[in-house]
Design a protein around this motif. Structure first.
Motif, PDB file in Angstrom:
ATOM      1  N   LEU A  12      32.014 -25.165  -7.881  1.00  0.00           N
ATOM      2  CA  LEU A  12      32.800 -26.382  -8.039  1.00  0.00           C
ATOM      3  C   LEU A  12      32.146 -27.560  -7.322  1.00  0.00           C
ATOM      4  N   ALA A  13      31.556 -27.291  -6.154  1.00  0.00           N
ATOM      5  CA  ALA A  13      30.933 -28.372  -5.390  1.00  0.00           C
ATOM      6  C   ALA A  13      29.737 -28.976  -6.111  1.00  0.00           C
ATOM      7  N   GLU A  14      29.160 -28.236  -7.055  1.00  0.00           N
ATOM      8  CA  GLU A  14      28.030 -28.760  -7.819  1.00  0.00           C
ATOM      9  C   GLU A  14      28.456 -29.734  -8.908  1.00  0.00           C
ATOM     10  N   HIS A  15      29.711 -29.627  -9.362  1.00  0.00           N
ATOM     11  CA  HIS A  15      30.126 -30.391 -10.539  1.00  0.00           C
ATOM     12  C   HIS A  15      31.302 -31.324 -10.288  1.00  0.00           C
ATOM     13  N   TRP A  16      32.037 -31.121  -9.207  1.00  0.00           N
ATOM     14  CA  TRP A  16      33.275 -31.865  -9.009  1.00  0.00           C
ATOM     15  C   TRP A  16      33.237 -32.645  -7.704  1.00  0.00           C
ATOM     16  N   PRO A  17      34.048 -33.704  -7.616  1.00  0.00           N
ATOM     17  CA  PRO A  17      34.142 -34.436  -6.341  1.00  0.00           C
ATOM     18  C   PRO A  17      34.809 -33.585  -5.274  1.00  0.00           C
ATOM     19  N   ARG A  36      37.353 -33.915  -3.384  1.00  0.00           N
ATOM     20  CA  ARG A  36      38.812 -33.805  -3.378  1.00  0.00           C
ATOM     21  C   ARG A  36      39.289 -32.701  -4.301  1.00  0.00           C
ATOM     22  N   PHE A  37      38.728 -32.619  -5.493  1.00  0.00           N
ATOM     23  CA  PHE A  37      39.118 -31.567  -6.435  1.00  0.00           C
ATOM     24  C   PHE A  37      38.757 -30.190  -5.879  1.00  0.00           C
ATOM     25  N   VAL A  38      37.572 -30.079  -5.290  1.00  0.00           N
ATOM     26  CA  VAL A  38      37.135 -28.797  -4.725  1.00  0.00           C
ATOM     27  C   VAL A  38      38.077 -28.374  -3.601  1.00  0.00           C
ATOM     28  N   LEU A  39      38.478 -29.324  -2.756  1.00  0.00           N
ATOM     29  CA  LEU A  39      39.361 -29.007  -1.631  1.00  0.00           C
ATOM     30  C   LEU A  39      40.721 -28.518  -2.109  1.00  0.00           C
ATOM     31  N   VAL A  40      41.279 -29.167  -3.141  1.00  0.00           N
ATOM     32  CA  VAL A  40      42.589 -28.766  -3.658  1.00  0.00           C
ATOM     33  C   VAL A  40      42.540 -27.353  -4.229  1.00  0.00           C
ATOM     34  N   VAL A  41      41.531 -27.066  -5.058  1.00  0.00           N
ATOM     35  CA  VAL A  41      41.410 -25.740  -5.654  1.00  0.00           C
ATOM     36  C   VAL A  41      41.196 -24.679  -4.578  1.00  0.00           C
ATOM     37  N   ALA A  42      40.348 -24.982  -3.592  1.00  0.00           N
ATOM     38  CA  ALA A  42      40.072 -24.012  -2.533  1.00  0.00           C
ATOM     39  C   ALA A  42      41.319 -23.724  -1.702  1.00  0.00           C
ATOM     40  N   LEU A  43      42.095 -24.760  -1.371  1.00  0.00           N
ATOM     41  CA  LEU A  43      43.315 -24.558  -0.577  1.00  0.00           C
ATOM     42  C   LEU A  43      44.332 -23.705  -1.330  1.00  0.00           C
ATOM     43  N   LEU A  44      44.549 -24.012  -2.605  1.00  0.00           N
ATOM     44  CA  LEU A  44      45.510 -23.238  -3.388  1.00  0.00           C
ATOM     45  C   LEU A  44      45.049 -21.793  -3.544  1.00  0.00           C
ATOM     46  N   ALA A  45      43.750 -21.601  -3.797  1.00  0.00           N
ATOM     47  CA  ALA A  45      43.237 -20.241  -3.960  1.00  0.00           C
ATOM     48  C   ALA A  45      43.348 -19.450  -2.659  1.00  0.00           C
ATOM     49  N   ASN A  46      43.102 -20.080  -1.519  1.00  0.00           N
ATOM     50  CA  ASN A  46      43.193 -19.384  -0.240  1.00  0.00           C
ATOM     51  C   ASN A  46      44.639 -19.085   0.145  1.00  0.00           C
ATOM     52  N   LEU A  47      45.555 -19.962  -0.213  1.00  0.00           N
ATOM     53  CA  LEU A  47      46.973 -19.661   0.011  1.00  0.00           C
ATOM     54  C   LEU A  47      47.403 -18.452  -0.811  1.00  0.00           C
ATOM     55  N   ALA A  48      46.932 -18.423  -2.070  1.00  0.00           N
ATOM     56  CA  ALA A  48      47.254 -17.261  -2.907  1.00  0.00           C
ATOM     57  C   ALA A  48      46.609 -15.998  -2.347  1.00  0.00           C
ATOM     58  N   GLU A  49      45.384 -16.128  -1.843  1.00  0.00           N
ATOM     59  CA  GLU A  49      44.718 -14.969  -1.234  1.00  0.00           C
ATOM     60  C   GLU A  49      45.506 -14.468  -0.023  1.00  0.00           C
ATOM     61  N   GLN A  69      33.198 -20.201   2.457  1.00  0.00           N
ATOM     62  CA  GLN A  69      33.409 -21.158   1.361  1.00  0.00           C
ATOM     63  C   GLN A  69      32.957 -22.563   1.749  1.00  0.00           C
ATOM     64  N   ALA A  70      33.312 -22.971   2.975  1.00  0.00           N
ATOM     65  CA  ALA A  70      32.910 -24.300   3.430  1.00  0.00           C
ATOM     66  C   ALA A  70      31.390 -24.418   3.513  1.00  0.00           C
ATOM     67  N   PHE A  71      30.757 -23.367   4.024  1.00  0.00           N
ATOM     68  CA  PHE A  71      29.293 -23.377   4.118  1.00  0.00           C
ATOM     69  C   PHE A  71      28.667 -23.456   2.730  1.00  0.00           C
ATOM     70  N   ALA A  72      29.181 -22.661   1.787  1.00  0.00           N
ATOM     71  CA  ALA A  72      28.634 -22.665   0.425  1.00  0.00           C
ATOM     72  C   ALA A  72      28.869 -24.004  -0.255  1.00  0.00           C
ATOM     73  N   ALA A  73      30.062 -24.578  -0.037  1.00  0.00           N
ATOM     74  CA  ALA A  73      30.373 -25.864  -0.665  1.00  0.00           C
ATOM     75  C   ALA A  73      29.466 -26.966  -0.146  1.00  0.00           C
ATOM     76  N   LEU A  74      29.237 -26.990   1.170  1.00  0.00           N
ATOM     77  CA  LEU A  74      28.362 -28.014   1.740  1.00  0.00           C
ATOM     78  C   LEU A  74      26.926 -27.844   1.256  1.00  0.00           C
ATOM     79  N   THR A  75      26.478 -26.594   1.159  1.00  0.00           N
ATOM     80  CA  THR A  75      25.117 -26.349   0.659  1.00  0.00           C
ATOM     81  C   THR A  75      24.959 -26.855  -0.769  1.00  0.00           C
ATOM     82  N   ALA A  76      25.942 -26.521  -1.621  1.00  0.00           N
ATOM     83  CA  ALA A  76      25.877 -26.967  -3.014  1.00  0.00           C
ATOM     84  C   ALA A  76      25.998 -28.483  -3.113  1.00  0.00           C
ATOM     85  N   HIS A  77      26.864 -29.069  -2.279  1.00  0.00           N
ATOM     86  CA  HIS A  77      27.060 -30.527  -2.309  1.00  0.00           C
ATOM     87  C   HIS A  77      25.784 -31.263  -1.926  1.00  0.00           C
ATOM     88  N   TYR A  78      25.131 -30.801  -0.860  1.00  0.00           N
ATOM     89  CA  TYR A  78      23.903 -31.468  -0.434  1.00  0.00           C
ATOM     90  C   TYR A  78      22.766 -31.220  -1.425  1.00  0.00           C
TER      91      TYR A  78
END
Length: 366
Positions: A96-101, A103-116, A139-148
């Motif tokens: 998601l971090a490769e294709h989305w801003p 904010r969208f990545v954060l919302v999806v990640a938070l909802l998925a982790n709450l469900a987890e 997840q945060a490490f992977a997202a930052l790597t993909a974002h950069y």
């Protein structure tokens, strides 16, 4: 779909595919529910591949991302004791971090982790929050790597675009400077050499009319040679004044040179001349935006550009072999093309090739 295959062969995507397959191997160790788990994992892997397809509309891509999150949570529920299913959320967030801003990545990640968290707690884990926080860090490490990685790629593309712009502009400026120097030399020849040769020829004619010198062969030859030399200089001046137009061929090839992909296939019809620098700049910006769109949105390998004259107007046809959605959405790039063409009384038409690529038709004053 070469664009889809190209996406899967990228290092980050390939790493994601291998990770998903390894998670599938861990499901095989736990025999209970392995069949349904592998089926859901196959669906997750398919959506992972589809999500990266460049021709996918934005809304459909968002639906695919949500379905991936739901499948990952479902696999965590089916295989709570394996301990590897949460890795899928790490892969998802990185993608998601490769294709989305962000904010969208954060919302999806938070909802998925709450469900987890809810699934792990329901399954009897004694410390579900610790597990969620642990994988959340990954997840945060992977997202930052993909974002950069994405930011670096965008910066590299922008640098290549600016470099191409400078090369093309330099080519046009050099051509304009040559034209100006050629015109200056033509004026000097006409005003200085032509004037003096005319005066010399008149004097030779006056001498030839003198009874004392009349009939001398050398004088007649000199007068004849001066006339021929004056005619030659006038012909040279005329050829130097002939406006051949700006060298768009060199400028356009310089514009496309820094881009490894797509390759520019250029054909300029005989007799096509662009003498107005403003029109030439418009053509350069139009082609530059078409190359950028073909590489970024269509992942094209080739761009074919044809310039010709049609009803005393310049016609530019640009086609690529990329893959576009059925309904072409006009973004800032296309809007910028229309605005530039409108400034020079030009028009732009959009179409889709039979192979799914973009077809641009621009008409503007020659």
């Amino acid at each position: 779909m070469p664009s889809l295959l190209r996406h899967l062969l990228r290092p980050l995507s390939l790493a994601g595919v291998i990770t998903v397959l390894v998670v599938g191997l861990s499901f095989g160790v736990q025999r209970s529910g392995a069949g349904s788990s592998l089926l859901l994992l196959g669906a997750f892997l398919l959506l992972f591949a589809v999500h990266g397809w460049v021709g996918l509309p934005t809304r459909l891509r968002a639906v695919v991302a949500v379905l991936q999150a739901l499948l990952a949570v479902a696999l965590i529920a089916l295989q709570p004791r394996t301990g590897t299913a949460p890795v899928l959320l790490v892969v998802l967030v990185a993608q998601l971090a490769e294709h989305w801003p962000p904010r969208f990545v954060l919302v999806v990640a938070l909802l998925a982790n709450l469900a987890e968290y809810a699934v792990l707690r329901h399954s009897g884990f004694t410390q579900p929050l610790l597990v969620v926080l642990l994988y959340g860090g990954f997840q945060a490490f992977a997202a930052l790597t993909a974002h950069y990685a994405r930011s670096t790629a965008l910066a590299r593309d922008e640098l290549a675009r600016v470099n191409a712009d400078l090369l093309a502009t330099r080519a046009l400026l050099a051509d304009s400077a040559r034209d100006a120097e050629r015109l200056r030399l033509a004026r000097e020849l006409h005003d200085v050499a032509g004037h003096k040769l005319t005066a010399m020829r008149l004097n030779l004619r006056a001498l030839a009319a003198d009874p004392v010198l009349a009939g001398r062969e050398g004088l007649q030859t000199a007068e004849q040679l001066s006339g021929e030399l004056l005619a030659d200089i006038r012909q040279v001046v005329q050829s130097m004044r002939d406006d051949r137009g700006l060298d768009l061929d060199t400028a356009l090839h310089a514009l496309a040179a820094p881009f490894p992909r797509p390759r520019l296939q250029l054909r300029i019809a005989e007799g096509v001349r662009v003498t107005d620098p403003r029109t030439a700049e418009t053509v350069l910006r139009l082609v530059q935006e078409a190359l950028t769109n073909a590489a970024r949105h269509g992942e094209a390998d080739n761009v074919w550009l044809t310039m010709s004259e049609e009803d005393s107007r310049l016609r530019i046809d640009i086609r690529d072999d990329g893959q576009r959605a059925e309904r072409i959405r006009e973004g800032n790039g296309i809007s910028g093309m229309r605005e530039r063409l409108a400034d020079v009384q030009g028009q732009l038409e959009l179409a889709r090739t039979e192979q799914g690529g973009m077809h641009l038709i621009a008409r503007l004053p020659a």
